[in-house]
Design a protein around this motif. Sequence first.
Motif, short mmCIF file in Angstrom:
data_model
loop_
_atom_site.label_atom_id
_atom_site.label_comp_id
_atom_site.label_asym_id
_atom_site.label_seq_id
_atom_site.Cartn_x
_atom_site.Cartn_y
_atom_site.Cartn_z
N GLN A 1 42.54 44.02 29.94
CA GLN A 1 43.93 44.44 29.82
C GLN A 1 44.07 45.91 30.17
O GLN A 1 43.13 46.70 30.05
N GLU A 2 45.23 46.25 30.61
CA GLU A 2 45.52 47.64 30.96
C GLU A 2 45.19 48.55 29.80
O GLU A 2 45.51 48.25 28.64
N GLY A 3 44.56 49.67 30.10
CA GLY A 3 44.17 50.62 29.08
C GLY A 3 42.72 50.48 28.65
O GLY A 3 42.13 51.43 28.11
N GLU A 4 42.15 49.31 28.85
CA GLU A 4 40.74 49.11 28.50
C GLU A 4 39.83 49.71 29.58
O GLU A 4 40.26 50.01 30.69
N ASN A 5 38.57 49.86 29.23
CA ASN A 5 37.58 50.33 30.19
C ASN A 5 36.92 49.15 30.87
O ASN A 5 36.74 48.08 30.27
N ALA A 6 36.54 49.35 32.12
CA ALA A 6 35.84 48.32 32.88
C ALA A 6 34.50 48.85 33.33
O ALA A 6 34.42 49.96 33.87
N THR A 7 33.47 48.08 33.09
CA THR A 7 32.12 48.47 33.51
C THR A 7 31.54 47.42 34.43
O THR A 7 31.54 46.23 34.10
N MET A 8 31.06 47.88 35.57
CA MET A 8 30.42 47.00 36.54
C MET A 8 29.02 47.53 36.80
O MET A 8 28.80 48.74 36.86
N ASN A 9 28.10 46.61 37.01
CA ASN A 9 26.71 46.98 37.21
C ASN A 9 26.21 46.52 38.57
O ASN A 9 26.71 45.55 39.13
N CYS A 10 25.22 47.24 39.06
CA CYS A 10 24.65 46.93 40.37
C CYS A 10 23.15 47.12 40.28
O CYS A 10 22.68 48.14 39.76
N SER A 11 22.41 46.15 40.76
CA SER A 11 20.94 46.27 40.81
C SER A 11 20.49 46.21 42.26
O SER A 11 21.18 45.64 43.11
N TYR A 12 19.35 46.80 42.52
CA TYR A 12 18.82 46.78 43.88
C TYR A 12 17.31 46.67 43.83
O TYR A 12 16.71 46.75 42.75
N LYS A 13 16.69 46.51 45.00
CA LYS A 13 15.27 46.17 45.00
C LYS A 13 14.37 47.19 45.68
O LYS A 13 13.20 47.28 45.35
N THR A 14 14.89 47.95 46.64
CA THR A 14 14.00 48.88 47.35
C THR A 14 14.45 50.31 47.13
O THR A 14 15.47 50.58 46.50
N SER A 15 13.69 51.22 47.67
CA SER A 15 13.99 52.64 47.51
C SER A 15 15.28 53.01 48.23
O SER A 15 15.54 52.52 49.33
N ILE A 16 16.08 53.87 47.61
CA ILE A 16 17.35 54.25 48.20
C ILE A 16 17.47 55.75 48.34
O ILE A 16 16.84 56.51 47.60
N ASN A 17 18.29 56.17 49.30
CA ASN A 17 18.67 57.58 49.42
C ASN A 17 19.87 57.89 48.55
O ASN A 17 19.99 58.97 48.00
N ASN A 18 20.77 56.92 48.51
CA ASN A 18 21.98 57.11 47.73
C ASN A 18 22.59 55.74 47.45
O ASN A 18 22.19 54.72 48.05
N LEU A 19 23.53 55.72 46.56
CA LEU A 19 24.25 54.49 46.25
C LEU A 19 25.74 54.83 46.22
O LEU A 19 26.14 55.88 45.68
#
Lengths: 112, 116
Positions: free
Chosen positions: A14-32
């Motif tokens: 609902q409006e006003g609430e916080n939203a959290t999304m997650n992301c996983s990855y498998k190899t080495s990264i420079n940036n996300l």
Amino acid sequence: SQQGEEDPQALSIQEGENATMNCSYKTSINNLQWYRQNSGRGLVHLILIRSNEREKHSGRLRVTLDTSKKSSSLLITASRAADTASYFCAKGVTGTASKLTFGTGTRLQVTL
Amino acid sequence: DAGVIQSPRHEVTEMGQEVTLRCKPISGHDYLFWYRQTMMRGLELLIYFNNNVPIDDSGMPEDRFSAKMPNASFSTLKIQPSEPRDSAVYFCASSYHGGGQTDTQYFGPGTRLTVL
């Protein structure tokens, strides 16, 4: 295999609430990076976090990166109906200059 | 800047016909990317160019797909012959690879292709 799976696949709040999304990855990264896609539109860049950073803020957005767990999270605080969209994480994989690998996305629905 | 421009925005064609999608990247950008998005497969990178040279075309599904970038301000993605399974939204994106690190990609509005 997919680089970067978002979790959850769909989120309804609902409006006003916080939203959290997650992301996983498998190899080495420079940036996300995190992108938003409104229905029927192209992707829009939201925020970039480099591999040597742990947290970044931009307005109501907060991104964290844990390279030891190969995961990132996007927090949207005080959500608004206009935040309704799909959110994608994209990895800049080490050794692949300028190429991004996108995840499957989280569909966020913010209701009044 | 007008951003990344794609044309047409919508294309409906019949199976077997040739389809050409066009993209004008942001001026000064040295990387150009073609993506395809479907519900089933998500966002797939088809091919990308650096300074007009194709760098990685491993995502191009088959020989029916070809892409060119004759100059820094124009690229095409061609499908010949088209098939119903090619129906998708095709995005073009561009970026500037400054400082040796991956930078933000700017997406066009996409071309919605329907092959009947």
